[in-house]
Design a protein around this motif. Structure first.
Motif, PDB file in Angstrom:
ATOM      1  N   PHE A  18       0.856  -1.183   0.000  1.00  0.00           N
ATOM      2  CA  PHE A  18       0.000   0.000   0.000  1.00  0.00           C
ATOM      3  C   PHE A  18       0.889   1.229   0.000  1.00  0.00           C
ATOM      4  N   PRO A  19       0.333   2.386  -0.310  1.00  0.00           N
ATOM      5  CA  PRO A  19       1.164   3.597  -0.393  1.00  0.00           C
ATOM      6  C   PRO A  19       1.934   3.928   0.879  1.00  0.00           C
ATOM      7  N   LYS A  20       1.364   3.608   2.052  1.00  0.00           N
ATOM      8  CA  LYS A  20       2.023   3.990   3.295  1.00  0.00           C
ATOM      9  C   LYS A  20       2.484   2.799   4.130  1.00  0.00           C
ATOM     10  N   ASN A  21       2.301   1.609   3.616  1.00  0.00           N
ATOM     11  CA  ASN A  21       2.762   0.425   4.347  1.00  0.00           C
ATOM     12  C   ASN A  21       2.845  -0.769   3.413  1.00  0.00           C
ATOM     13  N   VAL A  22       3.769  -1.673   3.719  1.00  0.00           N
ATOM     14  CA  VAL A  22       3.836  -2.954   3.017  1.00  0.00           C
ATOM     15  C   VAL A  22       3.749  -4.052   4.057  1.00  0.00           C
ATOM     16  N   GLU A  23       3.090  -5.148   3.685  1.00  0.00           N
ATOM     17  CA  GLU A  23       2.785  -6.219   4.619  1.00  0.00           C
ATOM     18  C   GLU A  23       3.304  -7.546   4.064  1.00  0.00           C
ATOM     19  N   PHE A  24       4.009  -8.289   4.922  1.00  0.00           N
ATOM     20  CA  PHE A  24       4.548  -9.588   4.538  1.00  0.00           C
ATOM     21  C   PHE A  24       4.021 -10.632   5.530  1.00  0.00           C
ATOM     22  N   ASP A  25       3.547 -11.738   5.003  1.00  0.00           N
ATOM     23  CA  ASP A  25       3.007 -12.783   5.864  1.00  0.00           C
ATOM     24  C   ASP A  25       3.720 -14.094   5.565  1.00  0.00           C
ATOM     25  N   VAL A  26       4.105 -14.796   6.630  1.00  0.00           N
ATOM     26  CA  VAL A  26       4.889 -16.017   6.468  1.00  0.00           C
ATOM     27  C   VAL A  26       4.266 -17.153   7.277  1.00  0.00           C
ATOM     28  N   THR A  27       3.955 -18.247   6.599  1.00  0.00           N
ATOM     29  CA  THR A  27       3.531 -19.465   7.291  1.00  0.00           C
ATOM     30  C   THR A  27       4.782 -20.143   7.835  1.00  0.00           C
ATOM     31  N   MET A  28       4.839 -20.325   9.160  1.00  0.00           N
ATOM     32  CA  MET A  28       6.059 -20.818   9.800  1.00  0.00           C
ATOM     33  C   MET A  28       5.745 -22.064  10.611  1.00  0.00           C
ATOM     34  N   THR A  29       6.532 -23.104  10.396  1.00  0.00           N
ATOM     35  CA  THR A  29       6.356 -24.363  11.121  1.00  0.00           C
ATOM     36  C   THR A  29       7.532 -24.572  12.059  1.00  0.00           C
ATOM     37  N   PHE A  30       7.220 -24.868  13.310  1.00  0.00           N
ATOM     38  CA  PHE A  30       8.236 -25.111  14.333  1.00  0.00           C
ATOM     39  C   PHE A  30       8.208 -26.593  14.707  1.00  0.00           C
ATOM     40  N   LYS A  31       9.370 -27.196  14.647  1.00  0.00           N
ATOM     41  CA  LYS A  31       9.450 -28.633  14.957  1.00  0.00           C
ATOM     42  C   LYS A  31      10.160 -28.817  16.297  1.00  0.00           C
ATOM     43  N   GLY A  32       9.778 -29.859  17.001  1.00  0.00           N
ATOM     44  CA  GLY A  32      10.402 -30.145  18.280  1.00  0.00           C
ATOM     45  C   GLY A  32       9.720 -31.307  18.968  1.00  0.00           C
ATOM     46  N   GLN A  33      10.110 -31.544  20.196  1.00  0.00           N
ATOM     47  CA  GLN A  33       9.503 -32.604  20.999  1.00  0.00           C
ATOM     48  C   GLN A  33       8.557 -31.952  22.000  1.00  0.00           C
ATOM     49  N   ALA A  34       7.277 -32.167  21.835  1.00  0.00           N
ATOM     50  CA  ALA A  34       6.287 -31.579  22.729  1.00  0.00           C
ATOM     51  C   ALA A  34       6.421 -32.180  24.125  1.00  0.00           C
ATOM     52  N   LYS A  35       6.432 -31.288  25.124  1.00  0.00           N
ATOM     53  CA  LYS A  35       6.546 -31.748  26.505  1.00  0.00           C
ATOM     54  C   LYS A  35       5.367 -31.291  27.365  1.00  0.00           C
ATOM     55  N   GLY A  36       4.688 -30.255  26.934  1.00  0.00           N
ATOM     56  CA  GLY A  36       3.651 -29.678  27.767  1.00  0.00           C
ATOM     57  C   GLY A  36       2.244 -30.039  27.328  1.00  0.00           C
ATOM     58  N   SER A  37       1.331 -30.012  28.287  1.00  0.00           N
ATOM     59  CA  SER A  37      -0.059 -30.362  27.989  1.00  0.00           C
ATOM     60  C   SER A  37      -0.771 -29.252  27.221  1.00  0.00           C
ATOM     61  N   TYR A  38      -0.324 -28.009  27.387  1.00  0.00           N
ATOM     62  CA  TYR A  38      -1.001 -26.908  26.705  1.00  0.00           C
ATOM     63  C   TYR A  38      -0.876 -27.041  25.190  1.00  0.00           C
ATOM     64  N   ILE A  39       0.346 -27.304  24.716  1.00  0.00           N
ATOM     65  CA  ILE A  39       0.535 -27.397  23.268  1.00  0.00           C
ATOM     66  C   ILE A  39      -0.110 -28.671  22.733  1.00  0.00           C
ATOM     67  N   ARG A  40      -0.102 -29.722  23.514  1.00  0.00           N
ATOM     68  CA  ARG A  40      -0.741 -30.967  23.062  1.00  0.00           C
ATOM     69  C   ARG A  40      -2.252 -30.792  22.935  1.00  0.00           C
ATOM     70  N   SER A  41      -2.818 -29.920  23.750  1.00  0.00           N
ATOM     71  CA  SER A  41      -4.270 -29.758  23.744  1.00  0.00           C
ATOM     72  C   SER A  41      -4.775 -28.952  22.552  1.00  0.00           C
ATOM     73  N   VAL A  42      -3.879 -28.230  21.864  1.00  0.00           N
ATOM     74  CA  VAL A  42      -4.355 -27.353  20.785  1.00  0.00           C
ATOM     75  C   VAL A  42      -3.785 -27.685  19.414  1.00  0.00           C
ATOM     76  N   ALA A  43      -2.642 -28.370  19.345  1.00  0.00           N
ATOM     77  CA  ALA A  43      -2.014 -28.647  18.055  1.00  0.00           C
ATOM     78  C   ALA A  43      -2.400 -30.044  17.558  1.00  0.00           C
ATOM     79  N   PRO A  44      -2.755 -30.190  16.291  1.00  0.00           N
ATOM     80  CA  PRO A  44      -3.090 -31.526  15.777  1.00  0.00           C
ATOM     81  C   PRO A  44      -1.900 -32.480  15.831  1.00  0.00           C
ATOM     82  N   ASN A  45      -0.700 -31.943  15.620  1.00  0.00           N
ATOM     83  CA  ASN A  45       0.541 -32.698  15.809  1.00  0.00           C
ATOM     84  C   ASN A  45       1.445 -31.792  16.626  1.00  0.00           C
TER      85      ASN A  45
END
Length: 802
Positions: free
Chosen positions: A184-211
């Motif tokens: 846009f004339p006064k701003n530019v916007e960039f969007d990035v789909t980002m995947t983070f890999k790791g070993q899940a240890k907590g119940s919070y992330i397990r409760s919301v992420a499909p993997n």
């Protein structure tokens, strides 16, 4: 050696030349975006190239989350804003560096050397270095892919801090999201789909992420043109209710304060500065997330529009507007102030944040995030307090929905208030609910023995809110001193009896102000607690299976009961704060306000008398005839974090409920800092309440109180053991005045002597003696045994983010 060096340099120059040639040859095949910065997208390599025409020219860089994780506990929500940073590009060799200057330390002066000396004295930050891909007549092409593909928002570090696991960015599973990448004339916007890999240890992330080992979110980057220099800063005053914006000016004369404080506010000017009522040159327009459903949508629109009442009061016509967000608009676009309807897996906080010009404090974008499950908590409170709402029919939900919607209207106004630049005012509830910036607890009354819901929440903007709008946005006519005009606004507020106390003096743990409490009601908080306890008793007496619909598991009935059982929790906090409390203002010299005074004796004695009722088994024990309503949990409806915790396995633990409730009171009543204040206030005024008196009355109304009913006696015994533990805590605490240790130790000695008289025939007394003796022998090993955790109070809770 020199020959090799020349060859090496030549190879580098050749490589740069080849890359430049490759870009020039291929850019015709790239998708070009033209705006504040022009950039190119190469689909073949998933790369973005930025065109930089001007060096050393500042702009604003903001990162955010365009899609989140959906967990209130992790705290990475859709639409969450990151830090705003003033940055600029500068050339260094074959690179462009992205520099963030240090704006905390400045020299506001015409002396360039003085400005330079301050700039060189404090560190700046190089955020990134970009190899130059192509240069043509002062225009540079740089590859910004790696910059945009980094975890700017700190997703991986947040997951680690929340003990959910160690994650790193997997670039092979990340890519640009072109549907939200725009120019846009006064701003530019960039969007990035980002995947983070790791070993899940907590119940919070397990409760919301499909993997849970692969967590995908979207991070958003904005390059934004900074506002012009016509914005006028307005000085901050601690009495104003506005949030401060600070920096240090090293060019300040020695006799003046080096710290400069101004308020955060939107730019607002009248079209006709001479008119009493005028439209704005540019009104402040907010947009509601078009994914918000009814009836919430209408409630948010209505509540948010209340702010226009305050702007009208200072002579602006339609200066504040609230509309629906256009279907093709992006909520993260800086051109839109937005209210986003955010979904999470559990109830969570709503908050109002903003993008602010770090140079001046001018608010460029307000961004409200409202948790979509919040409305259900108010619905649940109403469901618990209603007398047999589903006795005759299952669709009798309108009264409950009406109260929940009333809260949503107020919530909309509250969070928008933060984005207008306003802080919480927790003293407003003592002056007729004068501000939407307070935390409101639903207000009920008893009428002919029935609970009346008619005035659960206020409607419209409050008198204090008009003061904060006037201070922040009032225009002053030519010749009128802004300083004098602002002081008149605050003097009138004082004359009208309006009070302002914010977060630092209202939080339940450690604060002391007698008027500022979260989620309290009434000018007289002790009387209000009495009223709440009476309402709670009536509601519990009425509570039955008809508080749930036909076919609903009894386990859900227990969940409905929880907010009713702990209905008094926040008013109890407020009353406990009065004991050892203070009365004070954010006074400045010459304003005539009371600076600070110890709470008077009568107020403290009444507070102590009232709060001790919450430690009486007659008051807080669940009636025996209600226990048959709460069987072991049925299959498919297990206990949750919002259930009453217990020690009896599958059965409902009524005694643990009492333990949790009493421990809540004791944490506030016997807070170590309060105990030390009681020592000081007794020394200043020997007629006032002291720690010795508080402990004597506490022990008399708990440990020395006898209950004839066996069930109530066991409940009281549970309370008494909590009292003993908290007295021990004061006796052994190393961060209190030694007089606190001495007085608490003396009380333990007296109790030990009392219990020892019949300890051989009384098992409870014997156990108390045993615990006191163990404490005396090894006080350094003592820790308060935790009571079963109180169920979540949020969002009828203790904080909000802004």
């Amino acid at each position: 050696m020199r020959k090799h060096y020349v060859l090496f340099v030549g190879l580098i120059l050749l490589s740069i030349s080849m890359v430049s040639a490759q870009f020039s040859d291929k850019k015709k095949d790239f998708e070009k975006y033209e705006g504040f910065y022009n950039f190119y997208y190469d689909e073949g390599s998933d790369k973005i190239y930025l065109e930089v025409e001007k060096l050393e020219e500042e702009f604003l860089y903001v990162y955010s989350l365009s899609s989140g994780i959906g967990s209130n506990d992790i705290g990475l929500d859709r639409g969450q804003l990151g830090d705003e940073q003033v940055v600029y590009f500068t050339k260094a060799g074959n690179k462009l560096l992205l520099i963030q200057p240090n704006l905390k330390y400045r020299a506001i002066t015409d002396n360039e050397l003085e400005r330079k000396s301050v700039e060189q004295a404090f560190a700046k930050s190089v955020l990134f270095g970009f190899p130059i891909v192509e240069e043509n007549n002062g225009t540079y092409i740089i590859d910004i892919t790696d910059f945009l593909m980094q975890d700017a928002h700190g997703v991986s570090s947040r997951l680690k801090r929340r003990e959910q696991g160690s994650y790193s960015l997997d670039k092979s599973k990340s890519a640009f999201a072109l549907d939200r990448t725009k120019a846009f004339p006064k701003n530019v916007e960039f969007d990035v789909t980002m995947t983070f890999k790791g070993q899940a240890k907590g119940s919070y992330i397990r409760s919301v992420a499909p993997n849970a080992n692969l967590v995908t979110v979207a991070e958003h980057h904005s390059f934004i043109e900074l506002p012009d220099n016509k914005y006028k800063k307005r000085v901050f005053d601690p009495r104003s209710g506005s949030s401060p914006f600070n920096y240090y000016d090293y060019a300040t004369p020695v006799e003046e304060n080096i710290l400069k404080q101004f308020i955060r506010r939107h730019r607002l000017e009248k079209k006709d500065p001479t008119a009493e009522m005028s439209e704005a040159v540019e009104p402040i327009i907010y947009y509601l997330d078009n994914g918000t459903p009814e009836p919430v949508r209408s409630a948010l629109l209505e509540g948010g529009r209340w702010w226009n009442q305050a702007f009208e009061a200072i002579g602006y016509k339609d200066a504040f507007q609230l509309k629906m967000l256009p279907d093709d608009a992006d909520p993260l676009d800086v051109r839109y102030n937005v209210i986003q309807w955010v979904h999470r897996s559990t109830r969570g906080w709503s908050y109002g944040s903003s993008i602010t010009d770090p140079r001046t404090g001018e608010i460029m974008k307000g961004h409200v995030s409202l948790g979509s499950l919040r409305i259900r908590q108010d619905f649940l409170i109403a469901q618990a307090l209603m007398n047999k709402p589903f006795a005759e029919r299952d669709d009798n939900y309108e009264p409950m929905l009406e109260m929940a919607i009333a809260r949503i209207r107020q919530l909309s106004a509250h969070e928008i208030g933060h984005t207008l630049g306003f802080a919480h005012n927790y003293a407003a509830s003592t002056t007729g609910k004068a501000s939407v910036m307070d935390y409101p607890h639903p207000q009920f009354t008893l009428k002919d023995g029935e609970i009346n819901f008619a005035n659960a929440y206020e409607t419209g903007i409050g008198d204090w809110d008009k003061v904060t709008v006037a201070y922040s946005y009032q225009d002053f006519k030519n010749g009128e001193s802004e300083k004098e005009g602002l002081n008149k606004i605050l003097d009138k507020a004082k004359a009208d009896g309006l009070r302002y106390i914010t977060d630092q003096d209202a939080r339940p743990q450690g604060s002391a102000h007698v008027l500022a409490h979260l989620w309290d009601n009434g000018t007289d908080v002790s009387k209000e607690l009495e009223d709440m306890l009476n309402i709670r008793k009536v509601a519990i007496d009425n509570f039955s299976v008809d508080n749930i619909q036909e076919g609903t598991p009894y386990s859900v009935l227990e969940d409905v009961f929880v907010p009713l059982y702990f209905f008094h929790r926040y008013q109890t906090e407020g009353v406990a704060k009065i004991i050892g409390g203070l009365e004070y203002n954010y006074a400045v010299k010459g304003d005539g306000q009371e600076v600070v005074a110890i709470a008077n004796k009568a107020m403290q004695e009444e507070a102590l008398k009232t709060v001790l009722k919450t430690l009486d088994a007659n008051e807080i024990a669940i009636p025996k005839d209600k226990l048959s309503l709460f069987p072991p949990r049925s299959f498919g409806t297990p206990r949750t974090r919002e259930s009453i915790k217990g020690k009896t396995g599958v059965s409902f633990d009524a005694l643990s409920a009492v333990e949790t409730a009493s421990d809540m009171t004791l944490k506030f009543l016997l807070h170590p800092e309060k105990a030390s204040r009681l020592i000081q206030q007794k020394a200043v005024d020997t007629d006032n309440v002291g720690l010795d008196e508080v402990l004597d009355k506490l022990i008399a109304s708990t440990i020395n109180k006898k209950q004839k009913d066996a069930y109530l006696n066991e409940a009281q015994t549970i309370i008494n053991f909590r009292v003993l533990l908290h007295v021990m805590n004061l006796a052994g605490h190393n961060s209190v005045h030694p007089q606190v240790n001495a007085i608490a130790s003396q009380k333990l000695k007296e109790l030990s002597s009392q219990f020892a008289k019949d300890s051989e025939s009384n098992a409870i007394n014997a156990e108390m003696v045993k615990r006191i003796n163990a404490f005396d022998e090894h006080p350094e090993l003592f820790k308060v045994i935790p009571s079963p955790k109180i169920p979540d109070g949020s969002p009828i809770g203790t904080t909000c983010f802004h």
